[in-house]
Design an enzyme around this catalytic site. Structure first.
Site, PDB file in Angstrom:
ATOM      1  N   ALA A 163      63.562   0.443  30.882  1.00  0.00           N
ATOM      2  CA  ALA A 163      62.771   1.522  30.279  1.00  0.00           C
ATOM      3  C   ALA A 163      61.337   1.375  30.757  1.00  0.00           C
ATOM      4  O   ALA A 163      61.043   0.573  31.646  1.00  0.00           O
ATOM      5  CB  ALA A 163      62.873   1.472  28.763  1.00  0.00           C
ATOM      6  N   SER A 164      60.446   2.141  30.158  1.00  0.00           N
ATOM      7  CA  SER A 164      59.072   2.158  30.654  1.00  0.00           C
ATOM      8  C   SER A 164      58.340   0.842  30.423  1.00  0.00           C
ATOM      9  O   SER A 164      57.470   0.468  31.204  1.00  0.00           O
ATOM     10  CB  SER A 164      58.298   3.303  30.000  1.00  0.00           C
ATOM     11  OG  SER A 164      58.322   3.169  28.591  1.00  0.00           O
ATOM     12  N   ILE A 165      58.684   0.120  29.352  1.00  0.00           N
ATOM     13  CA  ILE A 165      57.918  -1.090  29.053  1.00  0.00           C
ATOM     14  C   ILE A 165      58.682  -2.385  29.307  1.00  0.00           C
ATOM     15  O   ILE A 165      58.071  -3.447  29.439  1.00  0.00           O
ATOM     16  CB  ILE A 165      57.405  -1.092  27.601  1.00  0.00           C
ATOM     17  CG1 ILE A 165      58.555  -1.203  26.605  1.00  0.00           C
ATOM     18  CG2 ILE A 165      56.549   0.118  27.318  1.00  0.00           C
ATOM     19  CD1 ILE A 165      58.106  -1.478  25.188  1.00  0.00           C
ATOM     20  N   ALA A 166      60.012  -2.338  29.377  1.00  0.00           N
ATOM     21  CA  ALA A 166      60.778  -3.582  29.486  1.00  0.00           C
ATOM     22  C   ALA A 166      62.094  -3.340  30.213  1.00  0.00           C
ATOM     23  O   ALA A 166      62.522  -2.198  30.402  1.00  0.00           O
ATOM     24  CB  ALA A 166      61.045  -4.155  28.091  1.00  0.00           C
ATOM     25  N   GLN A 167      62.717  -4.437  30.624  1.00  0.00           N
ATOM     26  CA  GLN A 167      64.082  -4.363  31.134  1.00  0.00           C
ATOM     27  C   GLN A 167      64.870  -5.565  30.634  1.00  0.00           C
ATOM     28  O   GLN A 167      64.292  -6.574  30.223  1.00  0.00           O
ATOM     29  CB  GLN A 167      64.119  -4.263  32.648  1.00  0.00           C
ATOM     30  CG  GLN A 167      63.516  -5.380  33.426  1.00  0.00           C
ATOM     31  CD  GLN A 167      63.388  -5.002  34.919  1.00  0.00           C
ATOM     32  OE1 GLN A 167      62.807  -3.977  35.283  1.00  0.00           O
ATOM     33  NE2 GLN A 167      63.947  -5.843  35.777  1.00  0.00           N
TER      34      GLN A 167
ATOM     35  N   LYS B 241      65.271 -10.027  27.396  1.00  0.00           N
ATOM     36  CA  LYS B 241      64.433  -8.835  27.399  1.00  0.00           C
ATOM     37  C   LYS B 241      63.053  -9.239  27.903  1.00  0.00           C
ATOM     38  O   LYS B 241      62.424 -10.145  27.347  1.00  0.00           O
ATOM     39  CB  LYS B 241      64.341  -8.247  25.987  1.00  0.00           C
ATOM     40  CG  LYS B 241      63.614  -6.908  25.918  1.00  0.00           C
ATOM     41  CD  LYS B 241      63.716  -6.299  24.521  1.00  0.00           C
ATOM     42  CE  LYS B 241      63.044  -4.938  24.443  1.00  0.00           C
ATOM     43  NZ  LYS B 241      63.182  -4.310  23.101  1.00  0.00           N
TER      44      LYS B 241
ATOM     45  N   ASP C 138      66.403   3.588  14.535  1.00  0.00           N
ATOM     46  CA  ASP C 138      66.857   4.188  15.795  1.00  0.00           C
ATOM     47  C   ASP C 138      68.352   3.936  15.957  1.00  0.00           C
ATOM     48  O   ASP C 138      68.791   3.307  16.911  1.00  0.00           O
ATOM     49  CB  ASP C 138      66.073   3.591  16.964  1.00  0.00           C
ATOM     50  CG  ASP C 138      66.225   4.391  18.252  1.00  0.00           C
ATOM     51  OD1 ASP C 138      66.609   5.574  18.171  1.00  0.00           O
ATOM     52  OD2 ASP C 138      65.961   3.836  19.338  1.00  0.00           O
TER      53      ASP C 138
END
Length: 532
Positions: free
Chosen positions: A205-209, A225, A364
């Protein structure tokens, strides 16, 4: 994201005077309406003082009052400049680099619009232009766009709808870059901790993988993570700029301070910075884990265990849960012998209980974050976004849910009046009629079949139609506002999770009546209590 924006506004609501509700008949429930905060009325003399008067009417203020006001403004400005200096020092030179990147993104979007104009086309709508700019600005603004999309109670409808398209899928960072980040955080060689690490991420994703791995010694399957390089610096610079901008806007235009603009931006800033601090997510996981033990739910639900000795602000190592999405009926039946309806009931009881029994609740619960394990337990994963509500608000939510199950729109209207902020009187009968029309349309929200190819073959999963759910939330906000009610953001977030579960109910157990079934541990409430 930690506890959501709006605490200051909520405090203002609690301290504001309560107007009367206007009922068309004798109320079944007594409702204590809460009024939105507003500026106090002018209380000066009504004797028609002239412009030269030094009295308390509409005349000019005395020189002493002018001097005091100027002095107060000067003190406010000095305090703001001190805060700006402190933030600038903390941000450091990265703010200069980030400013150059922001200008480049802005020019890129402007060029796109110029090309459209040269081709004889109309410029794109402001919401579309802003969404494209956010995507080009990167991680911070993508997350901010997602916040807009999930906040129909705070933002205009066209922006909420447009920012649902804000893409969070980004290219993965090469493992050659990720590996030294992990080793730096662990202060150990990767080979000393793991038997193997898959260089291809499971998710990005935009901040982490996230990477799959196997722990040395125990041979346990885990996931790692990792915060992408530079993300925290960019977020800090961007959010500091947005926060200071809101403070300066309030100073220039004091009327804006009544909207709590800087307070809301400050809460967003704190929440988003929490999201890039994996120690916060680890804490949310630990809270939920402890709740499962306290509530005796370990046999029906679980969450990943955290390896704190291998975790930090930028890296989090946790157990890998292997299962199938809660929404894939065929896969649930193939992976476990536990009846799908029982699995759903366990998921509902676990989540409902956590809303009031845990410091924060999972906010979520889309299809990818609830897994059914081979032993029939439900695995809750990804605690990056959580919410928190007060017991008082939850009592009103309970009344709302029970009224929804019974089709009692009159009681539903009263519960919603309690949850929201009201301006003046509310016609309960008219509000109830509008709610009946809206909730009837809820039956039209369909689910969609998503077929995903994975290493284990093709698996089917049914996911809630996010666009339709957000459309319903926008309609609910619109109906509330047309009846003089504004809902807090946490209410919309909570309702969205309930709508997810409603979709899962239709998929796994369409005959199950959630709010009437005695197996669902939604605490029954006396609908004659005073909602306040």
């Amino acid at each position: 994201m930690a506890t959501l924006a709006g605490a200051q506004a909520g405090q203002a609501l609690r301290s504001a005077p309560s107007p009367r509700c206007r009922h068309s008949r004798a109320p079944v429930v007594r409702v204590a309406c809460r009024a939105a905060g507003s500026a106090p009325p002018f209380t000066g003399s009504s004797s028609g003082a002239s412009s030269g008067s030094s009295g308390g009417g509409f005349g000019a203020a005395s020189p002493q009052v002018d001097a005091a006001a100027r002095g107060k403004r000067l003190q406010d400005l000095q305090a703001l400049l001190r805060e700006a200096a402190e933030i600038a020092i903390a941000t450091g030179p990265r703010s200069i680099t980030r400013s150059a990147q922001a200008v480049s993104a802005l020019l890129s979007v402007a060029r796109d619009q110029a090309v459209r104009l040269q081709a004889g086309q109309s410029p794109e709508a402001p919401a579309v232009v802003l969404r494209k700019l956010f995507e080009r600005l990167g991680a911070t603004y993508i997350k901010l766009g997602q916040f807009v999309a999930s906040s129909p109670t705070l933002f205009l409808e066209e922006y909420v709808l447009e920012f649902q398209k804000c893409l969070d899928s980004t290219e993965p960072v090469s493992f050659d870059v990720i590996r030294p980040i992990i080793e730096s955080e662990l202060r150990l060689s990767l080979d000393d901790v793991f038997v193997s690490v898959d260089p291809q991420p499971l998710a990005t994703a935009s901040i982490a993988q996230v990477h799959a791995a196997v722990l040395r010694g125990s041979n346990k399957e885990v996931v790692i993570k990792v915060l992408k390089p530079g993300v925290q610096d960019v977020l800090t610079a961007d959010l500091n700029f947005l926060y200071l901008s809101s403070k300066f806007l309030e100073f220039i235009s004091p009327d804006l301070s009544r909207t709590s603009l800087s307070a809301v931006v400050g809460d967003i800033r704190a929440s988003m910075l929490d999201e890039v601090d994996f120690t916060k997510e680890a804490a949310h996981l630990a809270q939920f884990d402890a709740y499962l033990d306290r509530a005796g739910l370990r046999g029906v639900a679980t969450c990943p265990g955290i390896y704190r000795q291998f975790s930090s602000q930028r890296v989090m190592v946790m157990d890998r849960l292997r299962g199938v999405p809660l929404t894939d009926l065929a896969a649930v039946r193939s992976v476990t012998s536990v009846d799908p309806e029982a699995v759903l009931i366990n998921a509902l009881n676990t989540w409902f209980g956590s809303v009031v029994g845990c410091e924060t609740f999972h906010a979520d619960v889309h299809a990818g974050n609830l897994l059914v394990l081979p032993d029939g337990r439900v695995g809750f994963i990804d605690f990056g976004i959580v919410g928190s509500i007060s017991p008082v608000t939850w009592r009103a939510i309970e009344a709302l849910l029970l009224a929804t199950g019974a089709g009692d729109y009159d009681t539903m209207a009263r519960a919603l009046v309690t949850i929201g902020a009201t301006m003046g009187e509310v016609d309960i009968q008219a509000f109830a009629a509008d709610l009946e029309k809206l909730f009837t349309s809820l039956r039209d929200i369909d689910t969609e079949l998503l077929v995903q190819a994975g290493s284990g073959g093709v698996s089917a999963s049914v996911a809630a139609d996010d666009a339709a759910i957000n459309r319903f939330l926008l309609d609910l906000v619109r109906v509330g506002e047309s009846n003089g009610i504004r809902f807090p953001r946490e209410f919309a977030l909570l309702i969205k999770q309930l709508l997810y579960f409603d979709r899962y109910n239709r998929i796994l157990a369409p005959q199950l009546r959630v709010y009437d079934d005695q197996r669902i541990n939604l605490r029954k409430v006396d609908l004659d209590y005073d909602l306040q």
